[in-house]
Motif scaffolding. Structure first.
Motif, PDB file in Angstrom:
ATOM      1  N   PHE A  41       0.817  -1.212   0.000  1.00 20.41           N
ATOM      2  CA  PHE A  41       0.000   0.000   0.000  1.00 20.41           C
ATOM      3  C   PHE A  41       0.851   1.263   0.000  1.00 20.41           C
ATOM      4  O   PHE A  41       0.458   2.282  -0.559  1.00 20.41           O
ATOM      5  CB  PHE A  41      -0.958  -0.013   1.190  1.00 20.41           C
ATOM      6  CG  PHE A  41      -2.093  -0.979   1.013  1.00 20.41           C
ATOM      7  CD1 PHE A  41      -3.097  -0.721   0.090  1.00 20.41           C
ATOM      8  CD2 PHE A  41      -2.145  -2.157   1.728  1.00 20.41           C
ATOM      9  CE1 PHE A  41      -4.141  -1.614  -0.095  1.00 20.41           C
ATOM     10  CE2 PHE A  41      -3.182  -3.055   1.551  1.00 20.41           C
ATOM     11  CZ  PHE A  41      -4.186  -2.794   0.633  1.00 20.41           C
ATOM     12  N   LEU A  51       1.632   1.861  -3.573  1.00 24.69           N
ATOM     13  CA  LEU A  51       0.488   2.431  -4.286  1.00 24.69           C
ATOM     14  C   LEU A  51       0.337   3.921  -3.989  1.00 24.69           C
ATOM     15  O   LEU A  51       0.056   4.724  -4.876  1.00 24.69           O
ATOM     16  CB  LEU A  51      -0.794   1.694  -3.891  1.00 24.69           C
ATOM     17  CG  LEU A  51      -0.988   0.293  -4.475  1.00 24.69           C
ATOM     18  CD1 LEU A  51      -2.174  -0.395  -3.809  1.00 24.69           C
ATOM     19  CD2 LEU A  51      -1.207   0.372  -5.988  1.00 24.69           C
ATOM     20  N   LEU A  52       0.542   4.283  -2.723  1.00 26.17           N
ATOM     21  CA  LEU A  52       0.395   5.679  -2.328  1.00 26.17           C
ATOM     22  C   LEU A  52       1.433   6.556  -3.007  1.00 26.17           C
ATOM     23  O   LEU A  52       1.125   7.627  -3.516  1.00 26.17           O
ATOM     24  CB  LEU A  52       0.512   5.803  -0.807  1.00 26.17           C
ATOM     25  CG  LEU A  52       0.309   7.202  -0.218  1.00 26.17           C
ATOM     26  CD1 LEU A  52      -1.116   7.693  -0.485  1.00 26.17           C
ATOM     27  CD2 LEU A  52       0.581   7.196   1.278  1.00 26.17           C
ATOM     28  N   SER A  68       0.871   7.482  -6.740  1.00 25.61           N
ATOM     29  CA  SER A  68      -0.324   8.282  -7.049  1.00 25.61           C
ATOM     30  C   SER A  68      -1.438   7.436  -7.652  1.00 25.61           C
ATOM     31  O   SER A  68      -2.317   7.946  -8.339  1.00 25.61           O
ATOM     32  CB  SER A  68       0.029   9.444  -8.004  1.00 25.61           C
ATOM     33  OG  SER A  68       0.993  10.284  -7.422  1.00 25.61           O
ATOM     34  N   TRP A 120      -3.642   5.778  -5.933  1.00 23.65           N
ATOM     35  CA  TRP A 120      -4.363   5.506  -4.687  1.00 23.65           C
ATOM     36  C   TRP A 120      -5.857   5.687  -4.936  1.00 23.65           C
ATOM     37  O   TRP A 120      -6.405   6.773  -4.828  1.00 23.65           O
ATOM     38  CB  TRP A 120      -3.860   6.457  -3.611  1.00 23.65           C
ATOM     39  CG  TRP A 120      -4.244   6.106  -2.205  1.00 23.65           C
ATOM     40  CD1 TRP A 120      -4.966   6.868  -1.352  1.00 23.65           C
ATOM     41  CD2 TRP A 120      -3.922   4.927  -1.487  1.00 23.65           C
ATOM     42  NE1 TRP A 120      -5.124   6.242  -0.148  1.00 23.65           N
ATOM     43  CE2 TRP A 120      -4.481   5.038  -0.199  1.00 23.65           C
ATOM     44  CE3 TRP A 120      -3.215   3.758  -1.806  1.00 23.65           C
ATOM     45  CZ2 TRP A 120      -4.361   4.050   0.772  1.00 23.65           C
ATOM     46  CZ3 TRP A 120      -3.092   2.780  -0.840  1.00 23.65           C
ATOM     47  CH2 TRP A 120      -3.654   2.925   0.424  1.00 23.65           C
ATOM     48  N   ASN A 148      -8.399   0.734  -3.398  1.00 23.10           N
ATOM     49  CA  ASN A 148      -7.200   0.453  -2.610  1.00 23.10           C
ATOM     50  C   ASN A 148      -7.441   0.722  -1.130  1.00 23.10           C
ATOM     51  O   ASN A 148      -7.005  -0.041  -0.263  1.00 23.10           O
ATOM     52  CB  ASN A 148      -6.030   1.314  -3.092  1.00 23.10           C
ATOM     53  CG  ASN A 148      -5.683   1.080  -4.544  1.00 23.10           C
ATOM     54  OD1 ASN A 148      -5.448   2.022  -5.294  1.00 23.10           O
ATOM     55  ND2 ASN A 148      -5.654  -0.181  -4.969  1.00 23.10           N
ATOM     56  N   VAL A 149      -8.132   1.820  -0.854  1.00 22.81           N
ATOM     57  CA  VAL A 149      -8.428   2.172   0.538  1.00 22.81           C
ATOM     58  C   VAL A 149      -9.331   1.117   1.168  1.00 22.81           C
ATOM     59  O   VAL A 149      -9.099   0.670   2.298  1.00 22.81           O
ATOM     60  CB  VAL A 149      -9.088   3.566   0.614  1.00 22.81           C
ATOM     61  CG1 VAL A 149      -9.581   3.854   2.030  1.00 22.81           C
ATOM     62  CG2 VAL A 149      -8.102   4.636   0.174  1.00 22.81           C
ATOM     63  N   TRP A 185      -3.776  10.436   3.228  1.00 20.23           N
ATOM     64  CA  TRP A 185      -4.246   9.460   2.250  1.00 20.23           C
ATOM     65  C   TRP A 185      -5.768   9.289   2.232  1.00 20.23           C
ATOM     66  O   TRP A 185      -6.302   8.569   1.387  1.00 20.23           O
ATOM     67  CB  TRP A 185      -3.587   8.097   2.504  1.00 20.23           C
ATOM     68  CG  TRP A 185      -3.811   7.528   3.879  1.00 20.23           C
ATOM     69  CD1 TRP A 185      -3.081   7.777   4.991  1.00 20.23           C
ATOM     70  CD2 TRP A 185      -4.836   6.607   4.268  1.00 20.23           C
ATOM     71  NE1 TRP A 185      -3.572   7.076   6.067  1.00 20.23           N
ATOM     72  CE2 TRP A 185      -4.654   6.339   5.646  1.00 20.23           C
ATOM     73  CE3 TRP A 185      -5.885   5.973   3.596  1.00 20.23           C
ATOM     74  CZ2 TRP A 185      -5.478   5.482   6.361  1.00 20.23           C
ATOM     75  CZ3 TRP A 185      -6.706   5.110   4.307  1.00 20.23           C
ATOM     76  CH2 TRP A 185      -6.501   4.871   5.669  1.00 20.23           C
TER      77      TRP A 185
END
Length: 357
Positions: free
Chosen positions: A39, A42-43, A46, A48, A52-53, A82
């Motif tokens: 993760f 991924l953050l 960019s 995100w 994903n969250v 995030w």
């Protein structure tokens, strides 16, 4: 990431840790590192997305019993921005997840609510996980944000009973923290500037309102004073007595006396005026300065009407009827226990011998 159901295997599965590792099963520490790495990547890329969250929160739920959010690999979860809110991307401790208690206050306070349009309503099923990450869920956690977000004055059509009670609850939370809380002073001033409190005579500024004490009932009626309408708020609003006092509401007898003394001269109904006189007398009120406005007395007529007369045209007693119709003898209109009030508070001369005529 699916977790083995240890209860299903009667907790004996832990005896085969090495065998499970050889089969490719990872332990919680390794799982945490892998989740964090995935993760975090991924953050930083960019990429995100809402999915994903939701996936991240699902992993946290799966490993919630043994996963430590303060693990070095997971620090970014607590400090990075995030979460998408109505104020843009924020860290968990700067974000609020909506619930019914935020509904009324969000009408007039701009809050960094998690964007449920962006994530969808599915975000709410992860309320517990978000709270563990530091997302704000209640007024105790969000009072400072409310204080900073309140604009003044509040528009009349946005004021509701629940909204004002929520403001008072936030104020209570702030005052509990510390009297030196930086946001407290402006918060108090902003509320005090708004006609936000419902009385039996409409909405008024806090400084124009009275929190009625039932102990006064035998002297004063709530309808005579600009009393906060507790029926409107559907609760015992006196639980916020300290907060109401600090925004200007009159809660103590002498403060109420000062407010009533200014209201007094706008009244033309003998019963209400007499009740106010009785209240002022009960608490031995005296004006700081005896000016022309205060130097008036209500002279009632038998029909319940009357008129305001200059105090210089009155005496407390004229037993010998020396002045006849030239002066009003107040003992003809009021009970003797009220007479000292007219002398001490409104400048009426005691008797013809001291009338200065």
């Amino acid at each position: 990431m699916p977790a083995i159901d240890e209860m299903y295997y009667k907790n004996e599965i832990r005896h085969f840790t090495e065998e499970l590792k050889a089969m490719g099963v990872v332990d919680n520490a390794t799982a945490t590192e892998k989740i964090a790495a995935q993760f975090s990547s991924l953050l930083s890329s960019s990429n995100w997305l809402p999915a994903n969250v939701m996936s991240l929160l699902g992993c946290i739920r799966e490993l919630s019993q043994t996963m430590f959010l303060h693990h070095p690999e997971l620090k970014w979860l607590l400090c990075e921005k995030w979460l998408k809110t109505r104020h843009g991307y924020k860290g968990p401790c700067e974000s609020i997840i909506f619930s019914s208690q935020w509904g009324s206050i969000s009408l007039f306070v701009d809050l960094p609510l998690i964007d449920d349009v962006y994530y969808g309503i599915g975000i709410y099923k992860y309320r517990d996980e978000l709270e563990k990450l530091g997302v704000i869920t209640d007024f105790e956690g969000g009072a400072v944000i409310v204080a900073k977000g309140l604009s003044c004055p509040i528009e009349d059509e946005l004021i509701t009973a629940d909204g004002i009670l929520s403001l008072l609850e936030c104020l209570k939370c702030l005052m509990t923290r510390s009297p030196d809380e930086p946001s407290l002073s402006n918060f108090l001033k902003n509320i005090a500037k708004t006609k936000c409190l419902k009385t039996q005579n409409g909405y008024k500024l806090p400084e124009e309102c009275v929190l009625f004490d039932p102990a006064w009932e035998g002297i004063l009626k709530p309808s005579v004073a600009p009393t906060i309408d507790e029926n409107f708020y559907r609760t015992d609003i006196s639980v916020y007595k300290k907060q109401l006092r600090d925004i200007g509401v009159k809660v103590y007898s002498l403060d109420v006396c000062s407010l009533l003394s200014w209201i007094l001269f706008s009244l033309t109904e003998t019963t209400s005026i007499t009740r106010i006189y009785s209240f002022l007398n009960k608490f031995q009120w005296n004006p700081e300065v005896l000016d022309n406005l205060m130097s008036q007395v209500w002279i009632p007529t038998p029909k319940g009407t009357g008129k305001w007369i200059n105090s210089q045209d009155c005496v407390l007693h004229d037993n010998k009827h020396v002045f006849g119709s030239r002066l009003f003898s107040l003992d003809e209109f009021y009970k003797k226990e009220l007479l000292p009030l007219f002398s001490s508070a409104f400048g009426v001369t005691w008797s013809y011998g001291t009338a200065g005529l």
